[in-house]
Design an enzyme around this catalytic site. Structure first.
Site, PDB file in Angstrom:
ATOM      1  N   HIS A  35       0.828  -1.221   0.000  1.00 44.98           N
ATOM      2  CA  HIS A  35       0.000   0.000   0.000  1.00 44.98           C
ATOM      3  C   HIS A  35       0.858   1.264   0.000  1.00 44.98           C
ATOM      4  O   HIS A  35       1.211   1.784   1.058  1.00 44.98           O
ATOM      5  CB  HIS A  35      -0.902  -0.026   1.235  1.00 44.98           C
ATOM      6  CG  HIS A  35      -2.002   0.975   1.225  1.00 44.98           C
ATOM      7  ND1 HIS A  35      -3.177   0.785   1.909  1.00 44.98           N
ATOM      8  CD2 HIS A  35      -2.127   2.188   0.638  1.00 44.98           C
ATOM      9  CE1 HIS A  35      -3.969   1.828   1.738  1.00 44.98           C
ATOM     10  NE2 HIS A  35      -3.341   2.706   0.967  1.00 44.98           N
ATOM     11  N   ASP A  49       0.811   2.827   3.703  1.00 50.50           N
ATOM     12  CA  ASP A  49      -0.072   3.881   3.196  1.00 50.50           C
ATOM     13  C   ASP A  49       0.728   5.160   2.926  1.00 50.50           C
ATOM     14  O   ASP A  49       0.247   6.276   3.163  1.00 50.50           O
ATOM     15  CB  ASP A  49      -1.235   4.154   4.165  1.00 50.50           C
ATOM     16  CG  ASP A  49      -2.399   4.863   3.477  1.00 50.50           C
ATOM     17  OD1 ASP A  49      -2.338   5.054   2.246  1.00 50.50           O
ATOM     18  OD2 ASP A  49      -3.361   5.229   4.171  1.00 50.50           O
ATOM     19  N   HIS A  64       2.723  14.326   0.742  1.00 52.15           N
ATOM     20  CA  HIS A  64       2.213  15.637   0.332  1.00 52.15           C
ATOM     21  C   HIS A  64       3.331  16.634   0.585  1.00 52.15           C
ATOM     22  O   HIS A  64       4.169  16.420   1.460  1.00 52.15           O
ATOM     23  CB  HIS A  64       0.972  16.014   1.158  1.00 52.15           C
ATOM     24  CG  HIS A  64      -0.207  15.137   0.885  1.00 52.15           C
ATOM     25  ND1 HIS A  64      -0.961  15.222  -0.258  1.00 52.15           N
ATOM     26  CD2 HIS A  64      -0.765  14.127   1.608  1.00 52.15           C
ATOM     27  CE1 HIS A  64      -1.926  14.323  -0.240  1.00 52.15           C
ATOM     28  NE2 HIS A  64      -1.827  13.633   0.887  1.00 52.15           N
TER      29      HIS A  64
HETATM   30  O1  DOR Z   1      -4.947  10.021   4.056  1.00 51.28           O
HETATM   31  C1  DOR Z   1      -4.985   9.484   2.966  1.00 51.28           C
HETATM   32  N1  DOR Z   1      -4.169   9.867   1.976  1.00 51.28           N
HETATM   33  N2  DOR Z   1      -5.881   8.503   2.752  1.00 51.28           N
HETATM   34  C2  DOR Z   1      -6.088   7.994   1.510  1.00 51.28           C
HETATM   35  O2  DOR Z   1      -6.949   7.178   1.354  1.00 51.28           O
HETATM   36  C3  DOR Z   1      -5.332   8.490   0.364  1.00 51.28           C
HETATM   37  C4  DOR Z   1      -4.067   9.114   0.782  1.00 51.28           C
HETATM   38  C5  DOR Z   1      -3.459   9.934  -0.325  1.00 51.28           C
HETATM   39  O3  DOR Z   1      -3.348   9.392  -1.434  1.00 51.28           O
HETATM   40  O4  DOR Z   1      -3.099  11.074  -0.093  1.00 51.28           O
HETATM   41 ZN    ZN Z   2      -3.982   4.616   1.002  1.00 52.57          ZN
END
Ligand code: DOR
Ligand code: ZN
Length: 435
Positions: A55, A293, A297
């Site tokens: 992920h 995950d 950003h």
């Molecule tokens: O916090 C998150 N950021 N949750 C997600 O499902 C996507 C991810 C992103 O791609 O920035």
């Molecule tokens: Zn995700």
């Protein structure tokens, strides 16, 4: 035998000296002594399987200033992750065969580690499922909208899973129910607000929607974050697997930080009680995998006011090192960690990886358990340049091998863009990984 790496291996709960012999990128033998064209002795350091992160969100295509396959995979390599699986909420999202093949071509040229590419299932692309299934690493369904992608309305979930079922392709679910979330809309100024606006109840609702479809498609519940979510999964069928993230295990909404937006993520950081509940589930074996995950950003975006800042945080480089340090501190056992980061992810993805066994890929990380250090964003490799795990203890690998080729030596990168390959499920021979 081309290469033999000699060191300690972890077998049946104990460390023992052994040589891992490698030919054509595969483990050819594991014996006390071996002769090979070249021999590398790492002394008392430990040889572990490369990690598999099912992920990540690299931003390629669409947002290369946040991350691309080269920077994201470099971060993975330094963190001991030798295979990554990229989520489809890129720009444009991966919703059609041409877009999937384009992303595979880009990753082939840029990635330093092996990779799989997921396709999204949306309201508009259900008819593409049969064409996408043999070529993607899995499907992703967002039941709640997220960065750059809308949600699949839950009434369409059963239809989608039924369409996927004959293809036996695992489907990864972002389990926050959009309709439930809409009841809690409103301004938010901090992490507690964010948790209130996307409450655990909506995770529970989404999990119930998945269970109530009763379709035997293999389904993975991503980033389980709450006690309510866990309760919804008691006695779930074996076709359903569950992942947790380092941030939901190690952090909660009560965190006191000068940068609260850095910790804003979906699903949100929860209460300390939730954090402890998923930690216990993870150590007891009620959770299948750890997944980062990784969602980079830019600092500019994260520095916006709380309500406007995007959700997500980087993590692919810090996951294995953080948990190796936790193993050293005896917070969890090494066997459990290897199951969560290597073995079960390999099983879920159907890959001949994840275990140091004959005939599996020689993806190997060399670890010195004495080399405890502290995480510093300055030394990480994601293009985003920040981490919520600053100053936490970690053990970074001292060397990393991908299919027998060394790609990391301490702080030095030896791999190059393109050393990574698109992975192919072993149980789907007809699958065309490469575009
Ligand atoms: O916090 C998150 N950021 N949750 C997600 O499902 C996507 C991810 C992103 O791609 O920035
Ligand atoms: Zn995700």
């Amino acid at each position: 035998m081309e290469l033999c790496i000699e060191g300690k291996i972890f077998r049946n709960g104990a460390f023992e000296s052994a040589c891992i012999g490698i030919t054509n990128g595969k483990i050819a033998a594991i014996k006390k002594t071996l002769t090979a064209d070249s021999h590398l002795n790492v002394g008392s350091r430990v040889l572990l399987p490369g990690g598999i992160d099912l992920h990540v969100h690299f931003r390629d295509p669409g947002n290369p200033k946040k991350e691309d396959f080269q920077t994201g995979s470099t971060a993975a390599a330094f963190g001991g992750i030798t295979t990554i699986f990229d989520m489809p909420n890129t720009s444009p999202p991966t919703t059609s065969l041409p877009l999937l093949q384009e992303k595979q071509r880009t990753a082939n040229a840029r990635s330093l580690v092996d990779f799989g590419i997921y396709a999204a299932v949306t309201e508009d692309n259900l008819r593409h499922i049969p064409a996408l299934a043999p070529r993607c690493a899995g499907f992703k369904i967002f039941l709640g909208s997220s960065t750059n992608i809308g949600s699949l309305p839950s009434p369409l979930l059963k239809q989608a899973l039924e369409a996927i079922r004959p293809t036996k392709t695992r489907t990864f679910i972002h389990a926050e129910d959009e309709r439930c979330l809409s009841h809690y809309a409103g301004p938010e100024e901090n992490l507690m607000d964010h948790n209130r606006r996307r409450p655990a109840r909506c995770e529970e609702t989404a999990i119930h929607s998945v269970l109530s479809t009763d379709v035997e498609t293999p389904v993975h519940i991503c980033h389980l974050s709450s006690q309510d979510g866990l309760a919804a999964l008691t006695q779930h069928p074996s076709s359903i697997t569950v992942g947790v993230t380092p941030h939901h295990l190690l952090l909660d909404a009560a965190v006191d930080s000068r940068h609260p937006t850095w910790y804003k993520v979906n699903p949100p950081l929860r209460s300390p009680v939730d954090r402890e509940a998923i930690w216990t589930a993870m150590t007891q074996g009620d959770v299948d995998i750890l997944e980062s995950d990784h969602a980079p950003h830019t600092l500019d975006e994260k520095d916006m006011e709380f309500g406007k800042a995007p959700s997500g945080m980087p993590g692919v480089e810090t996951m294995y090192p953080l948990f190796l340090a936790l193993v050293k501190q005896e917070r969890l056992g090494l066997a459990r960690l290897l199951s969560l980061l290597c073995e079960r992810p390999a099983d879920l993805a159907g890959l001949p990886k994840g275990r140091l066994e004959v005939n599996r890929d020689a993806d190997i990380v060399v670890v010195d358990f004495k080399a405890l250090t502290r995480i510093s964003a300055e030394r990480l490799h994601s293009r985003c340049g920040w981490t919520v795990f600053e100053d936490r203890q970690a053990i970074f690998p001292s060397a990393v091998f991908l299919r027998g080729e060394q790609i990391v030596d301490g702080m030095q990168l030896l791999g190059s863009p393109g050393s990574g390959c698109c992975v192919t499920r072993q149980d789907q021979d007809s699958k065309e990984g490469d575009a």
